[in-house]
Design a protein around this motif. Sequence first.
Motif, PDB file in Angstrom:
ATOM      1  N   SER A  45       0.813  -1.222   0.000  1.00  0.00           N
ATOM      2  CA  SER A  45       0.000   0.000   0.000  1.00  0.00           C
ATOM      3  C   SER A  45       0.845   1.271   0.000  1.00  0.00           C
ATOM      4  O   SER A  45       0.300   2.369   0.053  1.00  0.00           O
ATOM      5  N   ARG A  46       2.142   1.141  -0.073  1.00  0.00           N
ATOM      6  CA  ARG A  46       3.007   2.320  -0.061  1.00  0.00           C
ATOM      7  C   ARG A  46       2.806   3.177  -1.312  1.00  0.00           C
ATOM      8  O   ARG A  46       2.495   2.680  -2.390  1.00  0.00           O
ATOM      9  N   GLU A  47       3.041   4.501  -1.132  1.00  0.00           N
ATOM     10  CA  GLU A  47       3.086   5.396  -2.271  1.00  0.00           C
ATOM     11  C   GLU A  47       4.132   4.891  -3.265  1.00  0.00           C
ATOM     12  O   GLU A  47       5.184   4.369  -2.891  1.00  0.00           O
ATOM     13  N   LEU A  48       3.844   5.055  -4.538  1.00  0.00           N
ATOM     14  CA  LEU A  48       4.676   4.475  -5.585  1.00  0.00           C
ATOM     15  C   LEU A  48       6.148   4.848  -5.447  1.00  0.00           C
ATOM     16  O   LEU A  48       7.034   3.991  -5.555  1.00  0.00           O
ATOM     17  N   MET A  49       6.425   6.120  -5.202  1.00  0.00           N
ATOM     18  CA  MET A  49       7.807   6.579  -5.140  1.00  0.00           C
ATOM     19  C   MET A  49       8.511   6.168  -3.847  1.00  0.00           C
ATOM     20  O   MET A  49       9.718   6.358  -3.705  1.00  0.00           O
ATOM     21  N   ARG A  50       7.778   5.615  -2.889  1.00  0.00           N
ATOM     22  CA  ARG A  50       8.368   5.180  -1.623  1.00  0.00           C
ATOM     23  C   ARG A  50       8.503   3.666  -1.539  1.00  0.00           C
ATOM     24  O   ARG A  50       8.805   3.128  -0.480  1.00  0.00           O
ATOM     25  N   GLN A  51       8.280   2.988  -2.646  1.00  0.00           N
ATOM     26  CA  GLN A  51       8.439   1.545  -2.678  1.00  0.00           C
ATOM     27  C   GLN A  51       9.887   1.176  -3.003  1.00  0.00           C
ATOM     28  O   GLN A  51      10.654   1.980  -3.514  1.00  0.00           O
ATOM     29  N   ASN A  52      10.240  -0.072  -2.730  1.00  0.00           N
ATOM     30  CA  ASN A  52      11.555  -0.583  -3.130  1.00  0.00           C
ATOM     31  C   ASN A  52      11.539  -2.105  -3.105  1.00  0.00           C
ATOM     32  O   ASN A  52      10.797  -2.722  -2.347  1.00  0.00           O
ATOM     33  N   GLY A  53      12.371  -2.695  -3.937  1.00  0.00           N
ATOM     34  CA  GLY A  53      12.619  -4.117  -3.869  1.00  0.00           C
ATOM     35  C   GLY A  53      13.773  -4.397  -2.924  1.00  0.00           C
ATOM     36  O   GLY A  53      14.264  -3.498  -2.243  1.00  0.00           O
ATOM     37  N   GLU A  54      14.206  -5.646  -2.862  1.00  0.00           N
ATOM     38  CA  GLU A  54      15.345  -5.990  -2.004  1.00  0.00           C
ATOM     39  C   GLU A  54      16.612  -5.296  -2.516  1.00  0.00           C
ATOM     40  O   GLU A  54      16.806  -5.133  -3.722  1.00  0.00           O
ATOM     41  N   GLY A  55      17.470  -4.888  -1.559  1.00  0.00           N
ATOM     42  CA  GLY A  55      18.674  -4.176  -1.956  1.00  0.00           C
ATOM     43  C   GLY A  55      19.834  -4.417  -1.019  1.00  0.00           C
ATOM     44  O   GLY A  55      19.659  -4.853   0.124  1.00  0.00           O
ATOM     45  N   LEU A  56      21.041  -4.128  -1.529  1.00  0.00           N
ATOM     46  CA  LEU A  56      22.268  -4.211  -0.748  1.00  0.00           C
ATOM     47  C   LEU A  56      23.051  -2.912  -0.918  1.00  0.00           C
ATOM     48  O   LEU A  56      23.070  -2.315  -2.000  1.00  0.00           O
ATOM     49  N   GLY A  57      23.713  -2.496   0.165  1.00  0.00           N
ATOM     50  CA  GLY A  57      24.542  -1.303   0.116  1.00  0.00           C
ATOM     51  C   GLY A  57      25.851  -1.534   0.848  1.00  0.00           C
ATOM     52  O   GLY A  57      25.931  -2.369   1.757  1.00  0.00           O
ATOM     53  N   TYR A  58      26.862  -0.780   0.444  1.00  0.00           N
ATOM     54  CA  TYR A  58      28.189  -0.904   1.040  1.00  0.00           C
ATOM     55  C   TYR A  58      28.783   0.494   1.217  1.00  0.00           C
ATOM     56  O   TYR A  58      28.564   1.374   0.385  1.00  0.00           O
ATOM     57  N   SER A  59      29.527   0.698   2.277  1.00  0.00           N
ATOM     58  CA  SER A  59      30.228   1.967   2.462  1.00  0.00           C
ATOM     59  C   SER A  59      31.550   1.726   3.182  1.00  0.00           C
ATOM     60  O   SER A  59      31.699   0.749   3.923  1.00  0.00           O
ATOM     61  N   VAL A  60      32.499   2.618   2.942  1.00  0.00           N
ATOM     62  CA  VAL A  60      33.788   2.571   3.602  1.00  0.00           C
ATOM     63  C   VAL A  60      34.257   4.002   3.809  1.00  0.00           C
ATOM     64  O   VAL A  60      33.992   4.877   2.982  1.00  0.00           O
ATOM     65  N   SER A  61      34.910   4.259   4.930  1.00  0.00           N
ATOM     66  CA  SER A  61      35.441   5.593   5.197  1.00  0.00           C
ATOM     67  C   SER A  61      36.774   5.468   5.927  1.00  0.00           C
ATOM     68  O   SER A  61      37.033   4.479   6.623  1.00  0.00           O
ATOM     69  N   TYR A  62      37.586   6.495   5.754  1.00  0.00           N
ATOM     70  CA  TYR A  62      38.889   6.532   6.417  1.00  0.00           C
ATOM     71  C   TYR A  62      39.115   7.947   6.940  1.00  0.00           C
ATOM     72  O   TYR A  62      39.078   8.911   6.183  1.00  0.00           O
ATOM     73  N   GLU A  63      39.328   8.067   8.230  1.00  0.00           N
ATOM     74  CA  GLU A  63      39.565   9.356   8.879  1.00  0.00           C
ATOM     75  C   GLU A  63      40.990   9.388   9.414  1.00  0.00           C
ATOM     76  O   GLU A  63      41.388   8.531  10.212  1.00  0.00           O
ATOM     77  N   THR A  64      41.762  10.387   8.969  1.00  0.00           N
ATOM     78  CA  THR A  64      43.149  10.497   9.404  1.00  0.00           C
ATOM     79  C   THR A  64      43.248  11.385  10.637  1.00  0.00           C
ATOM     80  O   THR A  64      42.306  12.108  10.982  1.00  0.00           O
ATOM     81  N   GLU A  65      44.394  11.362  11.283  1.00  0.00           N
ATOM     82  CA  GLU A  65      44.619  12.202  12.457  1.00  0.00           C
ATOM     83  C   GLU A  65      44.883  13.653  12.097  1.00  0.00           C
ATOM     84  O   GLU A  65      45.010  14.506  12.970  1.00  0.00           O
ATOM     85  N   TYR A  66      44.939  13.957  10.802  1.00  0.00           N
ATOM     86  CA  TYR A  66      45.239  15.313  10.357  1.00  0.00           C
ATOM     87  C   TYR A  66      43.985  16.082   9.936  1.00  0.00           C
ATOM     88  O   TYR A  66      44.072  17.158   9.352  1.00  0.00           O
ATOM     89  N   GLY A  67      42.813  15.536  10.191  1.00  0.00           N
ATOM     90  CA  GLY A  67      41.562  16.199   9.861  1.00  0.00           C
ATOM     91  C   GLY A  67      41.020  15.870   8.490  1.00  0.00           C
ATOM     92  O   GLY A  67      39.938  16.328   8.121  1.00  0.00           O
TER      93      GLY A  67
END
Length: 361
Positions: A185-207
């Motif tokens: 019953s969701r609004e069309l633009m708020r629907q989704n199928g099954e999905g996978l996501g990935y992220s990676v980040s690196y923070e240095t001591e120098y800002g």
Amino acid sequence: MSAIIRKGSAVKPAALLSLILSPCELYAVEVFNKEKTRIEFTGEINGYHQFSSDPDEKGDETYARFSLLGERPLSDRLSGYGLFEYNVQGNTVEENNDSSVWLAYAGVKGESGLSLDYGRNEGLLYDTAAWTDVLPVFGNDTYTEVDNFMAGRASNLLTLRVSDALGKVEGIDFAIQYQGQNAGSRELMRQNGEGLGYSVSYETEYGLSVAAAYTRSGRTDEQKRLTQNQSENAEAWATSLKYDDSTRYLAVSWGETHNMTALDDGAVVQKTKNLEIVGQYQFESGFRPSIAWLQSVAYTPEHSRFNRVKYLDLALFYDLNEHFTLYVDHKINRLNGGSDAVRAHELSSANVTAAGMVYHF
């Protein structure tokens, strides 16, 4: 819409997992803390008004936003946690008050820096967008959107996060996210199928920090049938750079979406290319000027290539103290209101100015 960022407290109220993992990052009201069990309360009350020649962009936009989080040991090496964030609009009549749950999830985390949670959470694409989402009111509108696959706050998300590469390399964080299907019953633009996501980040001591994210989801049968886009999958990638030395702040984010971004008239574009750049400087007096450029270029069969978002943002914060901030935010819209694509997709080309004050805790 951005939340107010307080330099020194480092994160916005929506990004509260970091408060669970690093409890000193935010100023929060501690409700309970005994024998490693704690409950904390944080939020903001933001009273502001927008001025514009576009009637849909002007008026009172006051809101209040509150977050409750808790953590409790489950064993010597494992803890359970939960977070709840609620938004209340204060600019409508009482019987039509627009209030909603922004975040609600629970999970477990270990001493090694591994955490797993499920519920309504931020999609992993926001891991890159968060660094440029630091404007008082505007911003965060080129490739992120609420309940749009894993591009913003969304439901049915299972998120695994690894901090400091499980203690092997300080500053390197990984995340994997699964989203179950949301349709029915969701609004069309708020629907989704099954999905996978990935992220990676690196923070240095120098800002200096760098981050990247990628998401891929199936599109529902109804979306393929009714949005003039027959593609099986919606995907996006983004990367970002940030430099922050507590006085100077510079962040840039860029990326693409494919068969994911919807326009106001309901069309889902084949591709967007997106760029966000933000620079800020914190004076000891409490003033913080900000300048930003945001642009999203859409590609469709009907209009080939056109700007769906394009503006220069000039803002000024003034922190009276760590809990109270005055601000003004001016959006200089660079969309061409006379172009066929802007008219066809009902995009606003008006300038907008917002002025307000916020109490945060």
